[in-house]
Motif scaffolding. Structure first.
Motif, PDB file in Angstrom:
ATOM      1  N   THR A 186     -51.025 -38.988 -11.183  1.00  0.00           N
ATOM      2  CA  THR A 186     -51.038 -39.586 -12.212  1.00  0.00           C
ATOM      3  C   THR A 186     -51.809 -41.074 -11.899  1.00  0.00           C
ATOM      4  OG1 THR A 186     -49.046 -37.558 -12.337  1.00  0.00           O
ATOM      5  CG2 THR A 186     -49.588 -39.074 -14.584  1.00  0.00           C
ATOM      6  N   VAL A 187     -50.453 -41.611 -11.874  1.00  0.00           N
ATOM      7  CA  VAL A 187     -51.091 -43.097 -11.637  1.00  0.00           C
ATOM      8  C   VAL A 187     -52.455 -43.510 -11.157  1.00  0.00           C
ATOM      9  CG1 VAL A 187     -51.212 -45.421 -10.180  1.00  0.00           C
ATOM     10  CG2 VAL A 187     -49.195 -43.546 -11.066  1.00  0.00           C
ATOM     11  N   TYR A 188     -53.328 -42.524 -10.533  1.00  0.00           N
ATOM     12  CA  TYR A 188     -54.660 -42.321 -10.450  1.00  0.00           C
ATOM     13  C   TYR A 188     -55.221 -42.074 -11.069  1.00  0.00           C
ATOM     14  CZ  TYR A 188     -53.143 -43.231  -4.913  1.00  0.00           C
ATOM     15  OH  TYR A 188     -52.757 -43.614  -4.121  1.00  0.00           O
ATOM     16  N   GLY A 189     -54.813 -40.986 -12.039  1.00  0.00           N
ATOM     17  CA  GLY A 189     -55.357 -40.836 -13.215  1.00  0.00           C
ATOM     18  C   GLY A 189     -56.130 -39.572 -13.091  1.00  0.00           C
ATOM     19  N   MET A 190     -55.567 -39.181 -11.727  1.00  0.00           N
ATOM     20  CA  MET A 190     -56.441 -37.387 -11.308  1.00  0.00           C
ATOM     21  C   MET A 190     -56.324 -36.698 -12.433  1.00  0.00           C
ATOM     22  SD  MET A 190     -55.919 -37.939  -7.596  1.00  0.00           S
ATOM     23  CE  MET A 190     -56.443 -36.246  -6.886  1.00  0.00           C
ATOM     24  N   SER A 191     -57.099 -35.209 -12.963  1.00  0.00           N
ATOM     25  CA  SER A 191     -57.187 -34.780 -13.783  1.00  0.00           C
ATOM     26  C   SER A 191     -55.854 -33.324 -13.096  1.00  0.00           C
ATOM     27  CB  SER A 191     -58.175 -33.767 -14.456  1.00  0.00           C
ATOM     28  OG  SER A 191     -58.899 -32.973 -12.580  1.00  0.00           O
ATOM     29  N   ASP A 192     -55.541 -32.289 -14.394  1.00  0.00           N
ATOM     30  CA  ASP A 192     -54.509 -31.521 -13.239  1.00  0.00           C
ATOM     31  C   ASP A 192     -55.069 -30.872 -12.118  1.00  0.00           C
ATOM     32  OD1 ASP A 192     -52.497 -32.929 -15.221  1.00  0.00           O
ATOM     33  OD2 ASP A 192     -52.753 -30.509 -16.695  1.00  0.00           O
ATOM     34  N   ALA A 193     -56.415 -29.959 -12.729  1.00  0.00           N
ATOM     35  CA  ALA A 193     -56.817 -29.282 -11.862  1.00  0.00           C
ATOM     36  C   ALA A 193     -57.524 -30.150 -10.409  1.00  0.00           C
ATOM     37  CB  ALA A 193     -58.431 -29.326 -11.994  1.00  0.00           C
ATOM     38  N   ALA A 194     -57.698 -31.243  -9.804  1.00  0.00           N
ATOM     39  CA  ALA A 194     -58.237 -32.625  -9.306  1.00  0.00           C
ATOM     40  C   ALA A 194     -56.414 -32.620  -8.103  1.00  0.00           C
ATOM     41  CB  ALA A 194     -58.415 -33.511  -9.111  1.00  0.00           C
ATOM     42  N   ILE A 195     -55.656 -32.986  -9.227  1.00  0.00           N
ATOM     43  CA  ILE A 195     -54.244 -32.771  -8.248  1.00  0.00           C
ATOM     44  C   ILE A 195     -53.539 -31.458  -7.823  1.00  0.00           C
ATOM     45  CG2 ILE A 195     -51.620 -33.376  -9.447  1.00  0.00           C
ATOM     46  CD1 ILE A 195     -52.417 -34.834 -11.512  1.00  0.00           C
TER      47      ILE A 195
ATOM     48  N   SER B 115     -55.977 -28.845  -6.600  1.00  0.00           N
ATOM     49  CA  SER B 115     -56.473 -29.045  -5.472  1.00  0.00           C
ATOM     50  C   SER B 115     -55.883 -29.509  -4.413  1.00  0.00           C
ATOM     51  CB  SER B 115     -57.523 -28.906  -5.956  1.00  0.00           C
ATOM     52  OG  SER B 115     -58.708 -30.175  -5.800  1.00  0.00           O
ATOM     53  N   LYS B 116     -55.819 -30.497  -4.965  1.00  0.00           N
ATOM     54  CA  LYS B 116     -55.339 -31.788  -3.790  1.00  0.00           C
ATOM     55  C   LYS B 116     -54.316 -31.854  -3.148  1.00  0.00           C
ATOM     56  CE  LYS B 116     -57.782 -35.286  -1.887  1.00  0.00           C
ATOM     57  NZ  LYS B 116     -58.592 -35.844  -0.847  1.00  0.00           N
ATOM     58  N   THR B 117     -53.244 -31.357  -3.660  1.00  0.00           N
ATOM     59  CA  THR B 117     -51.896 -30.972  -3.751  1.00  0.00           C
ATOM     60  C   THR B 117     -51.808 -29.980  -2.478  1.00  0.00           C
ATOM     61  OG1 THR B 117     -50.630 -32.548  -5.407  1.00  0.00           O
ATOM     62  CG2 THR B 117     -49.647 -31.253  -3.980  1.00  0.00           C
ATOM     63  N   GLY B 118     -52.514 -29.131  -3.023  1.00  0.00           N
ATOM     64  CA  GLY B 118     -52.673 -27.810  -1.789  1.00  0.00           C
ATOM     65  C   GLY B 118     -53.833 -28.165  -0.704  1.00  0.00           C
ATOM     66  N   GLU B 119     -54.683 -29.293  -0.319  1.00  0.00           N
ATOM     67  CA  GLU B 119     -55.057 -29.617   0.444  1.00  0.00           C
ATOM     68  C   GLU B 119     -54.366 -30.335   1.710  1.00  0.00           C
ATOM     69  OE1 GLU B 119     -59.089 -32.567   0.670  1.00  0.00           O
ATOM     70  OE2 GLU B 119     -59.060 -31.158  -0.832  1.00  0.00           O
TER      71      GLU B 119
END
Lengths: 247, 310
Positions: A105-114, A116-120
């Motif tokens: 969130t601090v990096y300003g990532m979108s919910d979708a990006a967050i 997929s990245k968290t899952g990764e």
């Protein structure tokens, strides 16, 4: 090796009153390079790194990081780099998942990006079963891998690692370095400080600072040859020994 | 107090020591002795139980089972005597940052009922450069200086036994060397030293070391004997590109383990390992300048072997 330049520094200087912490340093770091930034305690490493991260304004000199000027575009730099230190990395009172959520969130990532990245990250580290565990309750080896993942979840051009393996046992240190290798082979530039000189051997190039100045800068192999030594540990001792600053 | 100490062959005797935090077993019935006048190293990963052991030896924690005898005194019954006779440097910097160098020293001296001047000879060699900044606040000192001040404060009452919990973490290689030179000097003054570290080069400088992991002592011996008993078929490997080499070696037949080791990789060979064939296969896969040769292991290899893959 010809690489695209990601960090470029010219005559960078930082004074605190009458004390020159960083004294006219110049160097370039290429894309995907693992760049070891060495020096005794008090040599000026942290001050230099803070200027590169856009956290401290140079007294004089110029520099660009990820294509942005360190004096004029400090906020842009913060969006394009990752930072991890031994002292500050994760929030102990938050769960693994909450930490990743906070950083992204601090990096300003979108919910979708967050998502997929968290899952990764969970899949890559094999820590799905720890997702809802408080960070203070996970072993230090996991904490480190997680801190690195959190610092790089926005795919920065450069990640700055300030003594990431301090006080960590030999097995855990090695596992951490494999994350560094992997990130570097994917094109991320890694700028790392360490007091473990075996780790200096793993860098593509090493810079040794003494009393605020660049005293040596080359590949580990070239430095060892120049000083007629077998290990970076011996090279460091020769180069850093005559430091005048009483650390 | 002194005479009691002098009659002891061992400065520290630990028997069946156990400590639980809820369901977590921090120390699992450990036993070992630290000979008097020795420089004894405690080597283990984070979470091995090292700091818990230090807290019991310094009487800050009570064990759930077993005993610890420090300088002839029982850690539970004789806690007052132990506190008066040991010097302790905890893992985290624990001096008063708002007090100056001199004030910290005086504070610790007064706690132990001694004068700084009484024992200054002991710490003078350590203080060296620090003596030039008597009025600097401890919080404003650099890492190496803080560590020297902390050691000075731990020694100000001339303890028989010095307990150091990871004193050199975050300290550069040159300062670490100096710190270990100081420990060697203290040892010559018959001070027994128990020191924990995550630096394997420091382990080599101890008289004896105990390897500790997950609350258990894995082995106790001299560094030379421990290295000699590694009992692994070990090779060093290198190539122009080290990371692809590491990944490739792990897939080769007969490779039990492969890990970075300074400028080379170390390969632990098991049944079915063929060095020449391995080099040929790696070279054929496109790796350049592949080298593979037998080496002797050291404490670090032993540690990696014992810590396994958890």
């Amino acid at each position: 090796m010809n690489r695209e330049t990601v960090i470029s520094v010219r005559n960078l200087t930082k004074k605190f009153g009458g004390f020159t912490a960083v004294d006219n340093i110049s160097f370039d770091v290429g894309k995907g390079e693992i760049f070891g930034f060495l020096g005794a305690n008090g040599a000026g490493k942290t001050t230099a790194m803070r200027m590169l991260c856009g956290l401290s304004y140079p007294t004089s000199g110029t520099g660009t990081v990820a294509g942005f000027d360190i004096t004029r575009k400090a906020e842009e730099i913060k969006r394009h780099i990752g930072y991890m230190s031994q002292k500050f990395s994760l929030y102990d009172q938050l769960t693994v998942r909450e930490n990743l959520r906070l950083f992204s969130t601090v990096y300003g990532m979108s919910d979708a990006a967050i998502k997929s990245k968290t899952g990764e990250i969970f899949a890559q580290l094999g820590m799905e079963n720890m997702a809802d565990t408080l960070v203070r309750d996970i072993p230090v080896g996991w904490k480190q891998k997680l801190a690195f993942s959190a610092a790089t979840m926005h795919d920065p051009d450069v990640v700055f690692l300030d003594e990431p393996t301090g006080g960590v046992d030999p097995v855990t240190r090695r596992k951490f370095w494999e994350l560094i290798y992997r990130a570097s082979s994917g094109g991320m530039t890694v700028f790392v400080t360490t007091h473990y000189l075996d780790e200096a051997e793993y860098c593509n190039r090493v810079l040794i600072m003494v009393d605020g100045c660049v005293r040596a800068l080359d590949t580990p192999a070239a430095l060892k040859e120049r000083f007629g030594m077998q290990t970076m540990d011996e090279v460091f001792r020769i180069v850093a020994k005559d430091a005048g600053r009483a650390d | 107090m002194k005479s009691l100490m002098e009659n002891q062959e061992n400065a520290i005797e630990v028997k069946g020591l156990t400590k639980l935090y809820g369901k977590t077993v921090a120390l699992d019935g450990i036993s070992f002795d630290v000979p008097r006048g020795g420089l004894f190293g405690l080597i283990g990963p984070d979470g091995a139980g090292k700091s818990t052991l230090y807290r019991i030896l310094t009487t800050l924690l009570r064990p759930d089972a077993g005993t610890a005898v420090v300088g002839g005194f029982d850690s539970v019954r004789d806690y007052r005597q132990i506190r008066a006779s040991v010097g302790y440097m905890p893992e985290r910097f624990s001096l008063y940052p708002d007090l100056t160098v001199n004030e910290n020293l005086q504070f610790f001296a007064s706690l132990f009922g001694v004068r700084v001047a009484d024992n200054y000879d002991l710490i003078a060699p350590i203080f060296g450069q620090l003596a030039r900044f008597p009025d600097r606040k401890a919080g404003a000192l650099s890492g190496g200086m803080k560590q020297k001040l902390a050691l000075g404060c731990a020694l100000i009452h001339r303890p028989h036994i010095l307990l150091l919990d990871e004193p050199t973490t975050g300290v550069d290689a040159v300062s670490r060397s100096e710190f270990w030179d100081m420990l060697a000097t203290l040892k010559e003054k018959s001070i027994t030293i128990l020191v924990s570290t995550s630096y394997m080069d420091e382990a080599q400088r101890c008289d004896r070391i105990a390897l500790i992991d997950r609350g258990k002592i894995l082995d106790v011996n001299t560094p030379a004997k421990l290295s000699a008993d590694l009992g692994e078929n070990l090779y060093a490997a290198s190539a122009t590109d080290m990371y692809p080499l590491l990944l490739a070696l792990r897939t080769m037949p007969g490779v039990k383990r492969c890990y970075t080791f300074g400028a080379t990789l170390h390969v632990v060979a098991g049944a079915g390992f063929d060095a020449r064939k391995t080099v040929d296969v790696l070279a054929a896969s496109g790796l350049r300048d592949v080298r593979l040769f037998p080496v002797k292991g050291d404490i670090e290899d032993l540690f990696i072997k014992l810590a396994g893959d958890e």
